[in-house]
Design a protein around this motif. Structure first.
Motif, PDB file in Angstrom:
ATOM      1  N   ASP A  28       2.165   0.124   8.376  1.00  0.00           N
ATOM      2  CA  ASP A  28       1.942  -1.103   7.664  1.00  0.00           C
ATOM      3  C   ASP A  28       2.287  -0.777   6.196  1.00  0.00           C
ATOM      4  O   ASP A  28       2.819  -1.671   5.441  1.00  0.00           O
ATOM      5  CB  ASP A  28       0.579  -1.379   7.667  1.00  0.00           C
ATOM      6  CG  ASP A  28       0.155  -1.734   9.364  1.00  0.00           C
ATOM      7  OD1 ASP A  28       1.063  -2.075  10.076  1.00  0.00           O
ATOM      8  OD2 ASP A  28      -1.187  -1.358   9.747  1.00  0.00           O
ATOM      9  N   LEU A  29       1.748   0.140   5.462  1.00  0.00           N
ATOM     10  CA  LEU A  29       1.771   0.364   4.068  1.00  0.00           C
ATOM     11  C   LEU A  29       3.420   0.648   3.788  1.00  0.00           C
ATOM     12  O   LEU A  29       3.875   0.033   2.716  1.00  0.00           O
ATOM     13  CB  LEU A  29       1.368   1.848   3.392  1.00  0.00           C
ATOM     14  CG  LEU A  29      -0.372   1.686   3.758  1.00  0.00           C
ATOM     15  CD1 LEU A  29      -0.851   3.037   3.555  1.00  0.00           C
ATOM     16  CD2 LEU A  29      -0.730   0.620   2.635  1.00  0.00           C
ATOM     17  N   VAL A  30       4.225   1.275   4.668  1.00  0.00           N
ATOM     18  CA  VAL A  30       5.799   1.410   4.426  1.00  0.00           C
ATOM     19  C   VAL A  30       6.317  -0.288   4.398  1.00  0.00           C
ATOM     20  O   VAL A  30       7.180  -0.488   3.500  1.00  0.00           O
ATOM     21  CB  VAL A  30       6.454   2.256   5.366  1.00  0.00           C
ATOM     22  CG1 VAL A  30       8.008   2.118   5.350  1.00  0.00           C
ATOM     23  CG2 VAL A  30       6.095   3.542   4.973  1.00  0.00           C
ATOM     24  N   ALA A  31       5.822  -0.893   5.397  1.00  0.00           N
ATOM     25  CA  ALA A  31       6.519  -2.231   5.247  1.00  0.00           C
ATOM     26  C   ALA A  31       5.998  -3.028   4.258  1.00  0.00           C
ATOM     27  O   ALA A  31       6.888  -3.730   3.572  1.00  0.00           O
ATOM     28  CB  ALA A  31       5.845  -3.021   6.915  1.00  0.00           C
ATOM     29  N   ALA A  32       4.941  -2.934   3.775  1.00  0.00           N
ATOM     30  CA  ALA A  32       4.349  -3.749   2.663  1.00  0.00           C
ATOM     31  C   ALA A  32       4.946  -3.297   1.416  1.00  0.00           C
ATOM     32  O   ALA A  32       5.375  -3.951   0.298  1.00  0.00           O
ATOM     33  CB  ALA A  32       2.703  -3.669   2.596  1.00  0.00           C
ATOM     34  N   ALA A  33       5.222  -1.895   1.178  1.00  0.00           N
ATOM     35  CA  ALA A  33       5.758  -1.408   0.138  1.00  0.00           C
ATOM     36  C   ALA A  33       7.301  -1.813   0.086  1.00  0.00           C
ATOM     37  O   ALA A  33       7.749  -1.966  -1.105  1.00  0.00           O
ATOM     38  CB  ALA A  33       5.737   0.182   0.183  1.00  0.00           C
TER      39      ALA A  33
ATOM     40  N   ALA B 208       0.565  -1.023  -2.064  1.00  0.00           N
ATOM     41  CA  ALA B 208       0.582  -0.139  -0.851  1.00  0.00           C
ATOM     42  C   ALA B 208       1.616   1.139  -1.104  1.00  0.00           C
ATOM     43  O   ALA B 208       1.134   2.171  -0.772  1.00  0.00           O
ATOM     44  CB  ALA B 208       1.733  -0.912   0.098  1.00  0.00           C
ATOM     45  N   PHE B 209       2.512   1.022  -2.110  1.00  0.00           N
ATOM     46  CA  PHE B 209       3.104   2.284  -2.498  1.00  0.00           C
ATOM     47  C   PHE B 209       2.250   3.128  -3.284  1.00  0.00           C
ATOM     48  O   PHE B 209       2.189   4.362  -2.961  1.00  0.00           O
ATOM     49  CB  PHE B 209       4.349   1.834  -3.294  1.00  0.00           C
ATOM     50  CG  PHE B 209       5.036   3.092  -3.744  1.00  0.00           C
ATOM     51  CD1 PHE B 209       6.118   3.455  -2.808  1.00  0.00           C
ATOM     52  CD2 PHE B 209       5.263   3.828  -4.747  1.00  0.00           C
ATOM     53  CE1 PHE B 209       6.912   4.968  -2.749  1.00  0.00           C
ATOM     54  CE2 PHE B 209       5.975   4.926  -5.136  1.00  0.00           C
ATOM     55  CZ  PHE B 209       6.933   5.426  -4.141  1.00  0.00           C
ATOM     56  N   ARG B 210       1.261   2.478  -4.047  1.00  0.00           N
ATOM     57  CA  ARG B 210       0.400   3.331  -4.526  1.00  0.00           C
ATOM     58  C   ARG B 210      -0.596   4.217  -3.631  1.00  0.00           C
ATOM     59  O   ARG B 210      -1.058   5.446  -3.678  1.00  0.00           O
ATOM     60  CB  ARG B 210      -0.610   2.717  -5.715  1.00  0.00           C
ATOM     61  CG  ARG B 210       0.141   2.706  -6.920  1.00  0.00           C
ATOM     62  CD  ARG B 210      -0.900   2.203  -8.077  1.00  0.00           C
ATOM     63  NE  ARG B 210      -1.625   0.639  -7.649  1.00  0.00           N
ATOM     64  CZ  ARG B 210      -1.111  -0.477  -8.055  1.00  0.00           C
ATOM     65  NH1 ARG B 210       0.094  -0.357  -8.714  1.00  0.00           N
ATOM     66  NH2 ARG B 210      -1.626  -1.615  -7.696  1.00  0.00           N
ATOM     67  N   ALA B 211      -0.947   3.299  -2.534  1.00  0.00           N
ATOM     68  CA  ALA B 211      -1.705   4.034  -1.361  1.00  0.00           C
ATOM     69  C   ALA B 211      -0.894   5.456  -0.712  1.00  0.00           C
ATOM     70  O   ALA B 211      -1.571   6.376  -0.446  1.00  0.00           O
ATOM     71  CB  ALA B 211      -2.170   3.007  -0.331  1.00  0.00           C
TER      72      ALA B 211
END
Length: 184
Positions: A9-14, A21-24
């Protein structure tokens, strides 16, 4: 991760430009990437540079990434190893062309076999950690990947210091056994 979303999910958002998302992802993986870089280039300053280059490259390449598995770590390890190889080659060239003293601590070569083996080991670690209980995965993430002290991890997880210490010891033993290595 502290974020409720998983890596996919984070990769897709970033990939669509979400800096949050990239910071996470960065917070989740900066320590393991740094320690890998430090082990390969041998100096804190170069490891910091390689870590930043790794995440800059990752940010640029995220839009085309098809995440294979549940973790971004194996992909970041691959990027980091190539960044380390580039750094070592550049340092060697600078050392060969400088009239000053030679830095004996800088590695002379990059072992391609080591790069491939390192990626394999990272993928095997990710797979082994995925098979742990939810609490053990969190303990591994907090202590081994993110570098939290036992007490800080215990407080965050709502368990005792001894629970974290003992479980992490068992996790490391299990990983060493599964990986057939002494360096988990």
């Amino acid at each position: 991760m502290g974020d409720d979303r998983d890596d996919a999910d984070l990769v897709a958002a970033a990939a669509t430009g979400s800096e949050e998302a990239f910071r996470a992802l960065y917070r989740a993986y900066v320590r393991p990437v740094y320690w890998l870089a430090h082990g390969l280039v041998g100096s804190a300053a170069d490891a910091e540079d390689v870590t930043q280059e790794t995440f800059l490259t990752a940010w640029r390449k995220l839009p085309g990434l098809q995440l294979a598995g549940d973790s971004l770590l194996p992909w970041l390890v691959t990027i980091c190893r190539f960044q380390c190889a580039n750094r070592v080659r550049r340092l060697r060239r600078e050392r060969e062309h400088s009239a000053g003293t030679v830095d004996e601590t800088a590695p002379d070569t990059v072992d391609v076999a080591e790069l491939v083996v390192g990626r394999d080991v990272a993928e095997r670690i990710v797979a082994a950690v995925a098979g742990l209980s939810a609490l053990d995965r969190e303990i591994f993430r907090l202590c081994a990947a993110e570098g939290h002290a036992y007490q800080a991890a215990a407080e965050q997880l709502g368990v005792g210091h001894g629970v974290v210490r003992n479980r992490l010891s068992r996790i490391r033993t299990k990983l060493r056994t599964e990986l057939g290595t002494e360096t988990a």
